[in-house]
Design a protein around this motif. Structure first.
Motif, PDB file in Angstrom:
ATOM      1  N   THR A 226       0.685  -1.350  -0.057  1.00  0.00           N
ATOM      2  CA  THR A 226      -0.060   0.177   0.158  1.00  0.00           C
ATOM      3  C   THR A 226       0.872   1.349  -0.044  1.00  0.00           C
ATOM      4  O   THR A 226       2.033   1.179   0.037  1.00  0.00           O
ATOM      5  CB  THR A 226      -0.944   0.188   1.195  1.00  0.00           C
ATOM      6  N   GLU A 227       0.415   2.161  -0.235  1.00  0.00           N
ATOM      7  CA  GLU A 227       1.064   3.526  -0.115  1.00  0.00           C
ATOM      8  C   GLU A 227       1.755   3.881   1.254  1.00  0.00           C
ATOM      9  O   GLU A 227       2.839   4.605   1.322  1.00  0.00           O
ATOM     10  CB  GLU A 227      -0.021   4.757  -0.501  1.00  0.00           C
ATOM     11  N   SER A 228       1.200   3.342   2.349  1.00  0.00           N
ATOM     12  CA  SER A 228       1.918   3.388   3.654  1.00  0.00           C
ATOM     13  C   SER A 228       2.995   2.185   3.943  1.00  0.00           C
ATOM     14  O   SER A 228       3.974   2.187   4.808  1.00  0.00           O
ATOM     15  CB  SER A 228       1.008   3.189   4.709  1.00  0.00           C
ATOM     16  N   THR A 229       2.997   1.123   2.862  1.00  0.00           N
ATOM     17  CA  THR A 229       4.058  -0.080   3.445  1.00  0.00           C
ATOM     18  C   THR A 229       4.948  -0.312   2.282  1.00  0.00           C
ATOM     19  O   THR A 229       5.847  -1.132   2.373  1.00  0.00           O
ATOM     20  CB  THR A 229       3.117  -1.187   3.607  1.00  0.00           C
ATOM     21  N   TRP A 230       4.847   0.552   1.272  1.00  0.00           N
ATOM     22  CA  TRP A 230       5.611   0.007  -0.051  1.00  0.00           C
ATOM     23  C   TRP A 230       7.296   0.417   0.200  1.00  0.00           C
ATOM     24  O   TRP A 230       7.925  -0.506  -0.172  1.00  0.00           O
ATOM     25  CB  TRP A 230       5.084   0.779  -1.308  1.00  0.00           C
ATOM     26  N   ARG A 231       7.552   1.161   0.834  1.00  0.00           N
ATOM     27  CA  ARG A 231       8.949   1.497   0.944  1.00  0.00           C
ATOM     28  C   ARG A 231       9.602   0.410   1.923  1.00  0.00           C
ATOM     29  O   ARG A 231      10.807  -0.042   1.873  1.00  0.00           O
ATOM     30  CB  ARG A 231       9.293   2.812   1.530  1.00  0.00           C
ATOM     31  N   SER A 232       9.182   0.200   3.139  1.00  0.00           N
ATOM     32  CA  SER A 232       9.513  -0.705   4.209  1.00  0.00           C
ATOM     33  C   SER A 232       9.496  -2.081   3.289  1.00  0.00           C
ATOM     34  O   SER A 232      10.500  -3.075   3.658  1.00  0.00           O
ATOM     35  CB  SER A 232       8.594  -0.676   5.550  1.00  0.00           C
ATOM     36  N   GLU A 253       8.032   6.581  -7.470  1.00  0.00           N
ATOM     37  CA  GLU A 253       7.328   7.877  -7.113  1.00  0.00           C
ATOM     38  C   GLU A 253       5.920   7.755  -7.220  1.00  0.00           C
ATOM     39  O   GLU A 253       5.151   7.019  -7.964  1.00  0.00           O
ATOM     40  CB  GLU A 253       7.944   8.896  -8.136  1.00  0.00           C
ATOM     41  N   SER A 254       4.989   8.432  -6.410  1.00  0.00           N
ATOM     42  CA  SER A 254       3.825   8.562  -6.833  1.00  0.00           C
ATOM     43  C   SER A 254       3.379   9.346  -8.074  1.00  0.00           C
ATOM     44  O   SER A 254       4.097  10.124  -8.458  1.00  0.00           O
ATOM     45  CB  SER A 254       3.240   9.307  -5.348  1.00  0.00           C
ATOM     46  N   PRO A 255       2.192   9.217  -8.434  1.00  0.00           N
ATOM     47  CA  PRO A 255       1.589   9.884  -9.672  1.00  0.00           C
ATOM     48  C   PRO A 255       1.552  11.422  -9.581  1.00  0.00           C
ATOM     49  O   PRO A 255       1.618  12.195 -10.465  1.00  0.00           O
ATOM     50  CB  PRO A 255       0.439   9.367  -9.910  1.00  0.00           C
ATOM     51  N   THR A 256       1.556  11.816  -8.294  1.00  0.00           N
ATOM     52  CA  THR A 256       1.343  13.185  -8.110  1.00  0.00           C
ATOM     53  C   THR A 256       2.534  13.934  -8.337  1.00  0.00           C
ATOM     54  O   THR A 256       2.416  15.247  -8.892  1.00  0.00           O
ATOM     55  CB  THR A 256       1.161  13.456  -6.519  1.00  0.00           C
ATOM     56  N   MET A 257       3.790  13.298  -8.336  1.00  0.00           N
ATOM     57  CA  MET A 257       4.996  14.264  -8.606  1.00  0.00           C
ATOM     58  C   MET A 257       5.063  14.541 -10.314  1.00  0.00           C
ATOM     59  O   MET A 257       5.264  15.699 -10.583  1.00  0.00           O
ATOM     60  CB  MET A 257       6.280  13.479  -8.381  1.00  0.00           C
ATOM     61  N   LEU A 258       4.735  13.590 -11.177  1.00  0.00           N
ATOM     62  CA  LEU A 258       4.496  13.893 -12.578  1.00  0.00           C
ATOM     63  C   LEU A 258       3.531  14.848 -12.479  1.00  0.00           C
ATOM     64  O   LEU A 258       3.505  15.536 -13.526  1.00  0.00           O
ATOM     65  CB  LEU A 258       4.226  12.521 -13.266  1.00  0.00           C
ATOM     66  N   ASP A 294       5.630  13.094  -0.384  1.00  0.00           N
ATOM     67  CA  ASP A 294       6.798  12.806   0.768  1.00  0.00           C
ATOM     68  C   ASP A 294       7.900  13.938   0.924  1.00  0.00           C
ATOM     69  O   ASP A 294       8.746  13.689   1.831  1.00  0.00           O
ATOM     70  CB  ASP A 294       7.212  11.449   0.807  1.00  0.00           C
ATOM     71  N   GLY A 295       8.001  14.931   0.198  1.00  0.00           N
ATOM     72  CA  GLY A 295       8.833  15.979   0.291  1.00  0.00           C
ATOM     73  C   GLY A 295       9.915  15.453  -0.491  1.00  0.00           C
ATOM     74  O   GLY A 295      11.101  16.337  -0.657  1.00  0.00           O
ATOM     75  N   SER A 296      10.115  14.226  -1.284  1.00  0.00           N
ATOM     76  CA  SER A 296      11.635  13.960  -1.977  1.00  0.00           C
ATOM     77  C   SER A 296      11.449  14.353  -3.290  1.00  0.00           C
ATOM     78  O   SER A 296      10.159  14.318  -3.842  1.00  0.00           O
ATOM     79  CB  SER A 296      11.845  12.169  -1.397  1.00  0.00           C
TER      80      SER A 296
END
Length: 321
Positions: A226-232, A253-258, A294-296
């Motif tokens: 999920t969006e909260s677990t993908w990185r871990s 990256e999320s679709p939002t950055m694009l 996430d600010g990155s």
């Protein structure tokens, strides 16, 4: 340029009319939402509706995308359209002309990735499936631009965004895993280049834009995260092979950055600087001072290229964010 994800950027596209072809989910949905947040009147097209979902087998609908825009105070219209049906596309453009009298931004985002069959050489690939990928990922763009550009060029400053997979430089030197995907994505990029040349006399701009490793709804589901677990989950697989999600997913990256980058480009009075070019979400984010949610600011294509010479388990994603 203000961050279109902030309140300060909400009026950047007031009075502009946009069509996002493929606004049902993923990048298309995010682009439609960000354009709406910036004040554009957004027509959201796609095949998936509450009453008739597409053959993708997904639950997302164009009505949901419209709801996200209007719920945030924006203006949007659902346009249930199969972009392989030329008559339906023409009817959509006629509707926009009738209701708005103009079109300022066209985003061709329909991808066709659901029809990819990796690991199959051309002579073993199901030809019908391959043509379906080519049609969905490229001919939809051709059909839409053919019908929409006469309306878009009525006023100078029109913008066409062709969303593809991979920068021009990356795709020039990398095979994309199957002939049909390779040809489709490079064709979309070349289509932006060609349209850019034909739009010059009309003061228009066409740009090929690619996300990095997109963390779309389909990708999250495919990896069981999920969006909260993908990185871990990706970090836990460092140094391992044949696991999902792979460690490389840490650069996603999320679709939002694009979407933020495309919205900033659309609001840029000097957007013609990008005409005929191939740019990444990372490049747009850097130019306009934007970040992901996430600010990155993940630089996926540099990370992916570096993996060719350095084991993925050794590379640190934070060095590319």
């Amino acid at each position: 340029m203000t961050d279109p994800g902030s309140d300060r950027g909400l009026s950047a596209l007031d009075g502009r009319v946009a069509l996002v072809a493929g606004a049902t989910r993923g990048a298309g949905r995010a682009i439609a939402v960000e354009l709406g947040r910036a004040g554009a009147i957004v027509y959201c097209s796609g095949r998936s509706t509450r009453k008739a979902p597409s053959d993708y087998g997904r639950t997302e609908t164009v009505e949901e995308t419209v709801g996200l825009i209007t719920g945030g105070g924006g203006t949007a219209h659902a346009a249930v359209t199969d972009h392989l049906d030329v008559g339906a596309v023409r009817s959509l453009i006629e509707r926009i002309d009738r209701e708005q009298g103009r079109l300022d931004i066209l985003v061709n985002d329909i991808g066709g990735e659901a029809y990819v069959e990796f690991g199959r050489p051309l002579w073993e690939y199901d030809l019908d499936a391959g043509i379906r990928l080519l049609d969905t990922g490229f001919r939809t763009h051709l059909n839409t631009s053919h019908s929409a550009l006469p309306l878009l060029i009525r006023q100078p400053g029109g913008l066409v965004i062709e969303v593809t997979d991979g920068t021009r430089a990356y795709n020039d030197t990398h095979y994309r895993g199957t002939v049909f995907l390779d040809v489709t994505k490079t064709a979309v990029d070349r289509f932006a280049y060609a349209q850019g040349h034909e739009l010059i006399p009309h003061g228009g701009t066409a740009v090929s834009v690619t996300p990095g490793w997109l963390r779309s709804e389909m990708m999250l589901d495919a990896f069981g995260v999920t969006e909260s677990t993908w990185r871990s989950a990706a970090e836990a697989n460092r140094g391992l092979s044949d696991v999902v999600p792979p460690y490389e997913f840490v650069i996603s990256e999320s679709p939002t950055m694009l979407a933020r980058g495309i919205t900033a480009l659309a609001a840029d009075p000097e957007r013609s600087r990008w005409n005929t070019r191939s740019v990444s979400s990372f490049e747009l984010a850097g130019h306009y001072g934007l970040t992901d949610v996430d600010g990155s600011r993940p630089d996926a294509w540099s990370f992916i290229t570096a993996m060719e010479s350095v084991p993925a388990g050794i590379l640190e994603a934070d060095d590319y964010r």
